[in-house]
Design a protein around this motif. Structure first.
Motif: not given
Length: 350
Positions: A115-140
């Protein structure tokens, strides 16, 4: 980033050693390498903005939320993903700077982080290019499957998705009794202490191997870099117990993401729901997420092979994010790939 890997072999003895220790005095945080500002303060993270201009395609780096801090994405000059992406022509970059869990965060679950990642995406400006590192990757990956219209391109670096491939990790974690994992949470008062998980990781991280460079004790800059790495490595983050148990059971034991049974914010998601271009980066010497496992994600996605970029580099796990050689070769290539369908082409140095 290294849990719950070696943990499965040792965790059954955890609850025999539960003496409380006084918390050490807090030190000032290590400084960031690249200028940035905090644009959001959320319950799970600070959203950092490294942007050099206010318009253009936003890139959001979803850092790992495991053992080490997300400074891993901007560690030091020559060892910074943010720096390399900026040099590659990307000038609107954001980062999820996950908070170390405090006692009031002990019941936070994966859904709260999504949910907080969704807020961050909206703040950055969707659609974003999303880069997931390690366990941030499965979350992405889960996020991109849950909100397909909000992600334009997806990069997964050293990301565990299908735990049945290329590693005995799921088997080792599955062999540990459930009471051991619950005991770790209980002993921390609902929090998983990073310093304790670090004790279970027997393989020492060699600085030169991780940073992919020789360090001389005679050179002041090398001594400072090594000291910085060792401090970062040992200043671990704590995790909410609820989040930790969900990750252990849902991902590492039940393999729900790969099996298409993962529920994200009320909806079952599958890797096949991801229908955007994807870049997979793996290390040939990755001791945490073997290259075969990282590359196996490709067969689970809902896109043709032509839309999947696969790169395996000679690197350990941490070297994918901190290694000078990997950052000088693979990450400019990623920057170029993210810009491949933009109006102005960018030169990629391989």
């Amino acid at each position: 980033m290294l849990w719950p890997f070696k943990f499965a072999m040792d965790s059954m003895f955890w609850w025999l050693d539960r003496a409380d220790r006084a918390a050490p005095a807090a030190k000032p945080e290590l400084p960031w390498t690249t200028p940035n500002r905090i644009v959001l303060e959320l319950s799970t993270m600070r959203l950092r903005d490294f942007s050099q201009r206010r318009s253009g395609q936003p890139v959001l780096i979803c850092g790992p939320y495991a053992l080490h801090s997300t400074l891993i994405a901007d560690f030091a000059p020559g060892h910074s993903i943010v720096e390399r992406l900026q040099q590659g022509g990307l000038d609107r970059i954001f980062l999820t700077d996950w908070r170390s869990a405090s006692p009031d965060m002990r019941y936070l679950a994966i859904d709260q982080y999504l949910a907080d990642l969704n807020v961050a995406v909206d703040e950055a400006g969707a659609p974003v290019d999303l880069i997931g590192l390690c366990q941030g990757g499965w979350l992405s990956l889960v996020y991109a499957a849950r909100f397909p219209e909000k992600v334009r391109r997806l990069v997964l670096a050293g990301t565990p998705v299908d735990l049945s491939v290329g590693s005995g990790l799921a088997r080792l974690v599955g062999s540990a009794p459930q009471a051991a994992f619950e005991g770790i949470v209980e002993s921390g008062g609902g929090i998983v202490r990073g310093e304790h998980i670090l004790r279970f990781w027997s393989r020492a991280s060699d600085t030169e191997t991780v940073l992919q460079r020789s360090l001389s004790p005679e050179v002041a800059a090398d001594r400072e870099l090594q000291a910085r790495f060792l401090r970062w490595h040992h200043e671990t983050v704590d995790l909410p117990g609820t989040y930790y148990l969900q990750v252990v059971h849902w991902i590492f034991r039940e393999n729900r993401i790969a099996n298409g049974t993962f529920t994200a914010l009320g909806r079952t998601v599958r890797p096949g729901d991801v229908k955007i271009p994807v870049f997979l980066l793996a290390g040939s010497d990755d001791e945490i997420v073997p290259a075969a496992q990282a590359m196996a994600t490709a067969s689970r996605l809902g896109i043709p092979s032509s839309l999947i970029e696969r790169v395996v580099v000679p690197s350990s796990h941490l070297g994918l994010f901190l290694g000078g050689q990997t950052l000088a070769t693979a990450w400019p290539r990623i920057a170029g790939w993210l810009q491949a369908d933009r109006a102005v082409p960018v030169a990629v140095r391989l």
